[in-house]
Write an enzyme that holds these catalytic residues in place. Structure first.
Site, PDB file in Angstrom:
ATOM      1  N   LYS A  13       0.831  -1.215   0.000  1.00  0.00           N
ATOM      2  CA  LYS A  13       0.000   0.000   0.000  1.00  0.00           C
ATOM      3  C   LYS A  13       0.866   1.266   0.000  1.00  0.00           C
ATOM      4  CE  LYS A  13      -1.908  -1.186   3.977  1.00  0.00           C
ATOM      5  NZ  LYS A  13      -1.189  -2.450   4.249  1.00  0.00           N
ATOM      6  N   ARG A  88      -9.567   0.569   8.973  1.00  0.00           N
ATOM      7  CA  ARG A  88      -9.140  -0.784   9.317  1.00  0.00           C
ATOM      8  C   ARG A  88     -10.208  -1.553  10.068  1.00  0.00           C
ATOM      9  NH1 ARG A  88      -3.368   0.298   9.044  1.00  0.00           N
ATOM     10  NH2 ARG A  88      -2.095  -1.527   9.447  1.00  0.00           N
ATOM     11  N   ARG A 127      11.743  -4.946   5.080  1.00  0.00           N
ATOM     12  CA  ARG A 127      11.390  -3.547   4.771  1.00  0.00           C
ATOM     13  C   ARG A 127      12.287  -2.552   5.511  1.00  0.00           C
ATOM     14  NH1 ARG A 127       5.260  -1.792   5.288  1.00  0.00           N
ATOM     15  NH2 ARG A 127       5.355  -2.855   7.291  1.00  0.00           N
ATOM     16  N   ARG A 161      11.220  -0.523  11.168  1.00  0.00           N
ATOM     17  CA  ARG A 161      10.160  -0.450  12.169  1.00  0.00           C
ATOM     18  C   ARG A 161      10.303  -1.570  13.186  1.00  0.00           C
ATOM     19  NH1 ARG A 161       4.836   0.021   8.542  1.00  0.00           N
ATOM     20  NH2 ARG A 161       4.017  -1.092  10.346  1.00  0.00           N
ATOM     21  N   ARG A 172      -0.560  -8.825  13.902  1.00  0.00           N
ATOM     22  CA  ARG A 172      -1.057  -7.881  12.894  1.00  0.00           C
ATOM     23  C   ARG A 172      -1.936  -8.591  11.864  1.00  0.00           C
ATOM     24  NH1 ARG A 172       4.527  -5.404  11.147  1.00  0.00           N
ATOM     25  NH2 ARG A 172       3.318  -4.153   9.685  1.00  0.00           N
TER      26      ARG A 172
HETATM   27  P1  ADP Z   1       1.121  -1.902   7.764  1.00  0.00           P
HETATM   28  O1  ADP Z   1       0.768  -1.176   6.506  1.00  0.00           O
HETATM   29  O2  ADP Z   1       2.429  -2.591   7.682  1.00  0.00           O
HETATM   30  O3  ADP Z   1       0.024  -2.748   8.282  1.00  0.00           O
HETATM   31  P2  ADP Z   1       0.801   0.630   9.180  1.00  0.00           P
HETATM   32  O4  ADP Z   1       1.990   1.497   9.062  1.00  0.00           O
HETATM   33  O5  ADP Z   1      -0.392   0.941   8.341  1.00  0.00           O
HETATM   34  O6  ADP Z   1       1.294  -0.857   8.960  1.00  0.00           O
HETATM   35  O7  ADP Z   1       0.315   0.586  10.708  1.00  0.00           O
HETATM   36  C1  ADP Z   1       1.212   0.331  11.759  1.00  0.00           C
HETATM   37  C2  ADP Z   1       0.414   0.219  13.067  1.00  0.00           C
HETATM   38  O8  ADP Z   1      -0.240   1.467  13.334  1.00  0.00           O
HETATM   39  C3  ADP Z   1      -0.695  -0.820  13.076  1.00  0.00           C
HETATM   40  O9  ADP Z   1      -0.242  -2.118  13.409  1.00  0.00           O
HETATM   41  C4  ADP Z   1      -1.635  -0.240  14.156  1.00  0.00           C
HETATM   42  O10 ADP Z   1      -1.124  -0.483  15.461  1.00  0.00           O
HETATM   43  C5  ADP Z   1      -1.538   1.252  13.894  1.00  0.00           C
HETATM   44  N1  ADP Z   1      -2.548   1.734  12.933  1.00  0.00           N
HETATM   45  C6  ADP Z   1      -2.319   2.300  11.709  1.00  0.00           C
HETATM   46  N2  ADP Z   1      -3.477   2.641  11.117  1.00  0.00           N
HETATM   47  C7  ADP Z   1      -4.467   2.281  11.968  1.00  0.00           C
HETATM   48  C8  ADP Z   1      -5.879   2.347  11.923  1.00  0.00           C
HETATM   49  N3  ADP Z   1      -6.530   2.861  10.859  1.00  0.00           N
HETATM   50  N4  ADP Z   1      -6.579   1.866  12.984  1.00  0.00           N
HETATM   51  C9  ADP Z   1      -5.949   1.350  14.063  1.00  0.00           C
HETATM   52  N5  ADP Z   1      -4.629   1.244  14.175  1.00  0.00           N
HETATM   53  C10 ADP Z   1      -3.877   1.708  13.132  1.00  0.00           C
HETATM   54  P1  ADP Z   2       2.274  -1.813   3.230  1.00  0.00           P
HETATM   55  O1  ADP Z   2       2.264  -0.299   3.190  1.00  0.00           O
HETATM   56  O2  ADP Z   2       1.067  -2.412   2.568  1.00  0.00           O
HETATM   57  O3  ADP Z   2       2.499  -2.361   4.609  1.00  0.00           O
HETATM   58  P2  ADP Z   2       4.829  -1.560   1.755  1.00  0.00           P
HETATM   59  O4  ADP Z   2       4.450  -0.763   0.556  1.00  0.00           O
HETATM   60  O5  ADP Z   2       5.579  -0.880   2.832  1.00  0.00           O
HETATM   61  O6  ADP Z   2       3.500  -2.298   2.354  1.00  0.00           O
HETATM   62  O7  ADP Z   2       5.635  -2.846   1.253  1.00  0.00           O
HETATM   63  C1  ADP Z   2       6.194  -3.765   2.175  1.00  0.00           C
HETATM   64  C2  ADP Z   2       7.604  -4.155   1.704  1.00  0.00           C
HETATM   65  O8  ADP Z   2       7.496  -4.946   0.518  1.00  0.00           O
HETATM   66  C3  ADP Z   2       8.480  -2.959   1.345  1.00  0.00           C
HETATM   67  O9  ADP Z   2       9.805  -3.227   1.759  1.00  0.00           O
HETATM   68  C4  ADP Z   2       8.377  -2.859  -0.186  1.00  0.00           C
HETATM   69  O10 ADP Z   2       9.575  -2.361  -0.753  1.00  0.00           O
HETATM   70  C5  ADP Z   2       8.130  -4.299  -0.597  1.00  0.00           C
HETATM   71  N1  ADP Z   2       7.173  -4.416  -1.721  1.00  0.00           N
HETATM   72  C6  ADP Z   2       6.110  -3.621  -1.993  1.00  0.00           C
HETATM   73  N2  ADP Z   2       5.472  -4.028  -3.113  1.00  0.00           N
HETATM   74  C7  ADP Z   2       6.138  -5.119  -3.564  1.00  0.00           C
HETATM   75  C8  ADP Z   2       5.979  -5.991  -4.698  1.00  0.00           C
HETATM   76  N3  ADP Z   2       4.970  -5.829  -5.570  1.00  0.00           N
HETATM   77  N4  ADP Z   2       6.869  -6.997  -4.826  1.00  0.00           N
HETATM   78  C9  ADP Z   2       7.881  -7.174  -3.927  1.00  0.00           C
HETATM   79  N5  ADP Z   2       8.095  -6.391  -2.850  1.00  0.00           N
HETATM   80  C10 ADP Z   2       7.229  -5.369  -2.662  1.00  0.00           C
END
Ligand code: ADP
Ligand code: ADP
Ligand code: ZN
Length: 216
Positions: A13, A88, A127, A161, A172
């Site tokens: 995302k 979420r 990541r 992170r 998660r």
């Molecule tokens: P990822 O895309 O890897 O799931 P995020 O960066 O979106 O991680 O979120 C990291 C953490 O921040 C989540 O595990 C949660 O604890 C919190 N968080 C982020 N967005 C939300 C949301 N919309 N509602 C509740 N918790 C959230």
């Molecule tokens: P999210 O925001 O959904 O948690 P990220 O965009 O941060 O996910 O992506 C998670 C990890 O995977 C990052 O290190 C990113 O560089 C890698 N990644 C993202 N998209 C792809 C893909 N299509 N193929 C392989 N690796 C990816």
């Protein structure tokens, strides 16, 4: 155009939202990034969120809704926004509908990024991001062009992170399945849901998203 990128942790995302922000000028609204900034600043929100995030659980809906409501009201969001990490839960989705209706805005598309669960842990564990500009990288899938130097800003500092480990990923993923996945039928019923193949290479995922935005 206002859109949501929906998918489990590591689906891609943030990667796709960053690219859309650069190319199309839509504003990326990452609630995870906003919360990490709040934790870093030591604000009241940050203090409440820190332990919850480290444990991989969800921050309470009322905090999240307030955060996003204030952000969407800022003038830059008028040119269109990409929600990355919000909503979420169904309560967040309902609150979003309500705030958009109240402010005369609408949700144009919800894009589901479909991925194999086995791939996600590898994605999050590898990541890392540029500590200065936030550009995302991966140990295996997206290394900087020059080793140790950010492609975008030239910084040599990167960060990882605390919650990007295999253990926290279990919590998660469980939160995603129980609380976020039900949003797929919620948005399907509204006729705004489109699905892209999140397992494809980053450029191909981006191509599919652009096609969805173009109305395909
Ligand atoms: P990822 O895309 O890897 O799931 P995020 O960066 O979106 O991680 O979120 C990291 C953490 O921040 C989540 O595990 C949660 O604890 C919190 N968080 C982020 N967005 C939300 C949301 N919309 N509602 C509740 N918790 C959230
Ligand atoms: P999210 O925001 O959904 O948690 P990220 O965009 O941060 O996910 O992506 C998670 C990890 O995977 C990052 O290190 C990113 O560089 C890698 N990644 C993202 N998209 C792809 C893909 N299509 N193929 C392989 N690796 C990816
Ligand atoms: Zn950088």
């Amino acid at each position: 155009m206002n859109i949501i990128l929906l998918g489990p942790p590591g689906a891609g995302k943030g990667t796709q939202a960053q690219r859309l922000q650069t190319d199309v000028g839509m504003v990326q609204l990452s609630t995870g990034d906003m919360l990490r900034a709040a934790v870093k600043s030591g604000s009241a929100l940050g203090q409440k969120a820190k332990d919850i995030m480290d444990a991989g659980k969800l921050v309470p809906d009322e905090l999240m809704v307030g955060l996003i409501e204030d952000r969407i009201a800022q003038p830059d969001c008028a040119k269109g926004f990409i929600l990355d990490g919000f909503p979420r839960t169904e309560a967040q989705a309902e609150a979003l509908d309500e705030m958009l209706a109240r402010t005369g805005k609408k949700l144009d598309r919800v894009i589901e990024m479909e991925v194999d669960e086995q791939a996600l842990t590898e994605r999050v564990v590898g990541r890392f991001t540029c500590a200065r500009c936030g550009t995302g990288y991966h140990d295996k899938f997206k290394r900087p062009r020059v080793e140790g130097v950010c492609d975008v800003c030239g910084s040599k500092e990167f960060s990882r992170r605390k919650d990007d480990n295999a253990e926290t990923m279990k919590t998660r993923m469980a939160a995603y399945r129980a609380q976020t996945e039900p949003l797929l039928p919620y948005y399907r019923a509204k006729g705004v849901l489109k699905t892209v193949d999140g397992m494809a290479a980053m450029d191909e995922v981006y191509r599919q998203i652009r096609a969805v935005l173009a109305g395909a």
